[in-house]
Design a protein around this motif. Structure first.
Motif, PDB file in Angstrom:
ATOM      1  N   ALA A  61     -18.723 -27.097   9.528  1.00 42.81           N
ATOM      2  CA  ALA A  61     -19.445 -27.513  10.405  1.00 42.81           C
ATOM      3  C   ALA A  61     -20.335 -27.961   9.689  1.00 42.81           C
ATOM      4  N   HIS A  62     -21.299 -28.982  10.926  1.00 47.62           N
ATOM      5  CA  HIS A  62     -22.409 -29.402   9.948  1.00 47.62           C
ATOM      6  C   HIS A  62     -23.313 -28.375   9.843  1.00 47.62           C
ATOM      7  N   GLU A  63     -24.155 -27.357  11.112  1.00 53.03           N
ATOM      8  CA  GLU A  63     -24.473 -25.987  11.801  1.00 53.03           C
ATOM      9  C   GLU A  63     -24.095 -25.351   9.997  1.00 53.03           C
ATOM     10  N   TYR A  64     -23.717 -25.118   9.244  1.00 54.09           N
ATOM     11  CA  TYR A  64     -23.352 -24.310   8.200  1.00 54.09           C
ATOM     12  C   TYR A  64     -23.548 -25.040   6.811  1.00 54.09           C
ATOM     13  N   GLY A  65     -23.471 -26.834   6.608  1.00 57.51           N
ATOM     14  CA  GLY A  65     -24.062 -27.332   5.646  1.00 57.51           C
ATOM     15  C   GLY A  65     -22.884 -28.450   5.176  1.00 57.51           C
ATOM     16  N   GLY A  66     -21.718 -28.346   6.344  1.00 58.57           N
ATOM     17  CA  GLY A  66     -20.624 -28.929   5.867  1.00 58.57           C
ATOM     18  C   GLY A  66     -20.264 -30.483   6.276  1.00 58.57           C
ATOM     19  N   MET A  67     -19.535 -30.890   6.442  1.00 60.40           N
ATOM     20  CA  MET A  67     -19.868 -33.006   6.752  1.00 60.40           C
ATOM     21  C   MET A  67     -18.812 -32.303   8.124  1.00 60.40           C
ATOM     22  N   GLY A  68     -17.931 -31.685   8.296  1.00 58.96           N
ATOM     23  CA  GLY A  68     -17.645 -31.728  10.103  1.00 58.96           C
ATOM     24  C   GLY A  68     -16.735 -32.680  10.458  1.00 58.96           C
ATOM     25  N   LEU A  69     -16.027 -32.432   8.947  1.00 61.02           N
ATOM     26  CA  LEU A  69     -14.856 -33.980   9.111  1.00 61.02           C
ATOM     27  C   LEU A  69     -13.716 -33.265  10.147  1.00 61.02           C
ATOM     28  N   SER A  70     -12.933 -33.614  11.229  1.00 62.17           N
ATOM     29  CA  SER A  70     -11.732 -33.463  12.018  1.00 62.17           C
ATOM     30  C   SER A  70     -10.132 -33.135  10.904  1.00 62.17           C
ATOM     31  N   HIS A  71      -9.335 -32.637  11.671  1.00 66.77           N
ATOM     32  CA  HIS A  71      -8.356 -32.492  10.315  1.00 66.77           C
ATOM     33  C   HIS A  71      -7.566 -34.074   9.232  1.00 66.77           C
ATOM     34  N   VAL A  72      -7.827 -34.867  10.715  1.00 66.68           N
ATOM     35  CA  VAL A  72      -7.325 -35.757  10.329  1.00 66.68           C
ATOM     36  C   VAL A  72      -8.155 -36.487   8.565  1.00 66.68           C
ATOM     37  N   GLY A  73      -9.706 -36.432   9.345  1.00 65.83           N
ATOM     38  CA  GLY A  73     -10.568 -36.802   7.985  1.00 65.83           C
ATOM     39  C   GLY A  73     -10.313 -35.839   6.964  1.00 65.83           C
ATOM     40  N   ARG A  74     -10.225 -34.393   7.331  1.00 70.10           N
ATOM     41  CA  ARG A  74      -9.845 -33.650   5.775  1.00 70.10           C
ATOM     42  C   ARG A  74      -8.323 -33.914   4.992  1.00 70.10           C
ATOM     43  N   ALA A  75      -7.397 -34.429   6.418  1.00 69.87           N
ATOM     44  CA  ALA A  75      -6.155 -34.598   5.443  1.00 69.87           C
ATOM     45  C   ALA A  75      -6.842 -35.709   4.528  1.00 69.87           C
ATOM     46  N   VAL A  76      -7.798 -37.294   4.440  1.00 70.84           N
ATOM     47  CA  VAL A  76      -8.318 -38.019   3.799  1.00 70.84           C
ATOM     48  C   VAL A  76      -9.034 -37.200   2.352  1.00 70.84           C
ATOM     49  N   ALA A  77      -9.876 -36.453   2.687  1.00 69.35           N
ATOM     50  CA  ALA A  77     -10.509 -36.452   1.933  1.00 69.35           C
ATOM     51  C   ALA A  77     -10.069 -34.999   1.028  1.00 69.35           C
ATOM     52  N   PHE A  78      -9.089 -34.283   1.075  1.00 71.33           N
ATOM     53  CA  PHE A  78      -8.340 -33.253   0.547  1.00 71.33           C
ATOM     54  C   PHE A  78      -7.515 -33.785  -0.409  1.00 71.33           C
ATOM     55  N   LEU A 301       6.295 -39.282  -1.219  1.00 79.22           N
ATOM     56  CA  LEU A 301       4.635 -39.135  -1.502  1.00 79.22           C
ATOM     57  C   LEU A 301       4.309 -40.093   0.225  1.00 79.22           C
ATOM     58  N   HIS A 302       5.452 -41.183   0.604  1.00 79.76           N
ATOM     59  CA  HIS A 302       5.329 -42.009   2.141  1.00 79.76           C
ATOM     60  C   HIS A 302       5.028 -40.854   3.098  1.00 79.76           C
ATOM     61  N   ILE A 303       6.579 -39.700   3.206  1.00 76.47           N
ATOM     62  CA  ILE A 303       6.416 -38.951   3.996  1.00 76.47           C
ATOM     63  C   ILE A 303       6.122 -37.920   3.921  1.00 76.47           C
ATOM     64  N   ALA A 304       5.601 -37.001   3.346  1.00 77.32           N
ATOM     65  CA  ALA A 304       4.720 -35.985   3.053  1.00 77.32           C
ATOM     66  C   ALA A 304       3.257 -36.748   3.684  1.00 77.32           C
ATOM     67  N   ARG A 305       2.275 -38.179   3.545  1.00 79.34           N
ATOM     68  CA  ARG A 305       1.420 -38.114   4.127  1.00 79.34           C
ATOM     69  C   ARG A 305       1.804 -38.423   5.701  1.00 79.34           C
ATOM     70  N   LEU A 306       2.652 -39.176   5.329  1.00 76.05           N
ATOM     71  CA  LEU A 306       3.197 -39.056   7.063  1.00 76.05           C
ATOM     72  C   LEU A 306       2.808 -37.994   8.404  1.00 76.05           C
ATOM     73  N   THR A 307       4.180 -36.588   7.239  1.00 73.00           N
ATOM     74  CA  THR A 307       3.766 -35.448   7.734  1.00 73.00           C
ATOM     75  C   THR A 307       1.968 -35.089   8.339  1.00 73.00           C
ATOM     76  N   ILE A 308       1.649 -35.473   6.914  1.00 72.30           N
ATOM     77  CA  ILE A 308       0.913 -34.359   7.158  1.00 72.30           C
ATOM     78  C   ILE A 308      -0.665 -34.582   8.383  1.00 72.30           C
ATOM     79  N   HIS A 309      -0.379 -36.104   8.157  1.00 66.34           N
ATOM     80  CA  HIS A 309      -1.371 -36.673   9.307  1.00 66.34           C
ATOM     81  C   HIS A 309      -0.737 -36.367  10.851  1.00 66.34           C
ATOM     82  N   HIS A 310       0.351 -36.565  11.351  1.00 69.09           N
ATOM     83  CA  HIS A 310       0.910 -36.611  12.407  1.00 69.09           C
ATOM     84  C   HIS A 310       0.293 -34.296  12.581  1.00 69.09           C
ATOM     85  N   CYS A 311       0.518 -33.902  12.045  1.00 69.32           N
ATOM     86  CA  CYS A 311       0.444 -32.714  11.931  1.00 69.32           C
ATOM     87  C   CYS A 311      -1.528 -32.142  12.440  1.00 69.32           C
ATOM     88  N   ALA A 312      -2.195 -33.139  11.297  1.00 64.87           N
ATOM     89  CA  ALA A 312      -3.395 -33.097  11.803  1.00 64.87           C
ATOM     90  C   ALA A 312      -3.982 -33.764  12.794  1.00 64.87           C
TER      91      ALA A 312
END
Length: 391
Positions: A61-78, A301-312
């Motif tokens: 979270a922003h209040e602790y010094g992070g970027m506060g991304l959603s889970h979908v945002g984390r999927a992209v960043a991670f 790779l395609h199936i893995a990405r779709l699975t991750i983003h659905h779950c996120a």
């Protein structure tokens, strides 16, 4: 990308790609990356680079010094961070700290967050999660928990004395914070927070493992007469197993995100090699035996990405998504493993050497099919729900 992104996430993806390519990949040959993960000085240097780039702790979270991304945002960043084995360390999204930060954000008191969460999110300290035990203790079956926390009342006030042995404790060597799962008699599994320098904690040894991407490696930790105050309890007494699921459900998914990036890196290396390596009068990628492996990689790779983003997306709706995360863990861990294995095969002799990063990815990735629950346990859990008629 095969996922439609907002302009903001697309721009962030590009920023992280450039950061990893320009700042982190050149450090992969640093000798301070040893058999038990990046050494403290290397980890600090990597974190400092991300801090200066404004990319530190995208999940917090922003209040602790992070970027506060959603889970979908984390999927992209991670995923982009995972393109280098040092990337998750640099962005402060590696295990177990990333999962521990999520747990503290969800459960800890304001005082505990100030003491532990903020310095973790700012990249100043590391942590470990002490749950797994040698036989006959807890592994895939947490109900076998042997570590005990005995209530005491003495001159120091009310507290607990913890005794037990843990192993495969990722990041224990050099961690400042330990989250300990222990059984309180007549109450149940409970989590405790403590400084690793507290008397009664001994790091007996680091275990030699296939992977070497986690700072601090994997340790064997003994608790003998560890005295903790009642204020060290994380959350409520007897709720340890529930909190473990709060932590593990998103943590399984973030493992998938990071390893997808690593698999994509291995695939890119294999594709470059298949385009340039000649055999029987043409590039080996033009031979069906190699070309079909690359095609299979793209599909995995395609199936893995779709699975991750659905779950996120499910997690972003506020659902715990235990079954979704179990399903994603199996699908993605096995898909990216197939990708890494094919890449070794495409590279031939080079695939089993340190001439490229592929052998390192292959070795580190094998453990992913075991960490946070082996595929067989997740299949067993999913099968129980299927037989009972649950979706």
């Amino acid at each position: 990308m095969d996922i439609l992104l907002t302009p903001e996430l697309d721009a962030l993806r590009t920023r992280i790609q450039r950061f990893i390519a320009d700042e982190i990949i050149p450090m992969e040959a640093d000798p301070r990356s040893g058999p038990h993960g990046p050494e403290p000085a290397l980890r600090d240097a990597l974190v400092d680079k991300a801090r200066r780039a404004g990319l530190l702790s995208p999940h917090a979270a922003h209040e602790y010094g992070g970027m506060g991304l959603s889970h979908v945002g984390r999927a992209v960043a991670f995923e982009e961070a995972g393109y280098s084995m040092l990337g998750p360390v640099a962005l402060n999204v590696f295990a177990p700290d990333e999962g521990n930060m999520h747990l503290l954000e969800a459960v800890a008191t304001p005082a505990q967050k100030a003491q532990w969460l903020r310095p973790m999110a700012e990249g100043h300290i590391r942590s470990c999660f002490c749950m797994t035990e040698p036989a006959p203790g807890a592994g895939s079956d947490p109900s076998m928990l042997q570590t005990t926390a005995r209530p005491v009342r003495d001159a120091h006030g009310e507290g607990y004395v913890i005794d037990g042995l843990k192993w495969f404790i990722t990041g224990a060597d050099g961690a400042r914070l330990a989250i300990i799962m222990a059984m309180v008699p007549d109450v149940g599994a409970t989590m405790f927070l403590t400084d690793m320098a507290t008397p009664g904690i001994t790091l007996e040894r680091n275990m030699d493992t296939l992977d070497r991407c986690f700072p601090g490696g994997h340790g064997v930790v003994r608790f003998a007469g560890l005295r903790l105050p009642a204020s060290a309890i994380l959350g409520e007494l007897g709720q340890g197993f529930r909190y473990a699921q709060v932590r593990l459900s998103p943590a399984r998914l973030t493992h998938c995100m990071r390893w997808l990036g690593a698999a994509r890196r291995a695939h890119d290396v294999a594709v470059d090699y298949a385009r340039s390596r000649m055999a029987f009068g043409k590039p080996i990628g033009q031979h069906e035996g190699v070309g079909f492996m690359l095609a299979d990689n793209e599909m995995d790779l395609h199936i893995a990405r779709l699975t991750i983003h659905h779950c996120a997306a499910v997690l972003d709706r506020g659902e715990l998504a235990l079954r979704e995360s179990s399903r994603a863990k199996v699908i993605v861990s096995e898909a990216v493993w197939r990708v890494a294995d094919r890449c070794v095969q495409v590279l031939g002799g080079q695939g089993v050497t340190g001439e490229t990063v592929v052998a390192r990815i292959f070795s580190d990735m094998r453990a992913f099919r075991i960490y946070d629950g082996p595929s067989e346990v997740h299949r067993w859990s999913l099968a129980k729900h299927i037989v009972k008629g649950h979706s």
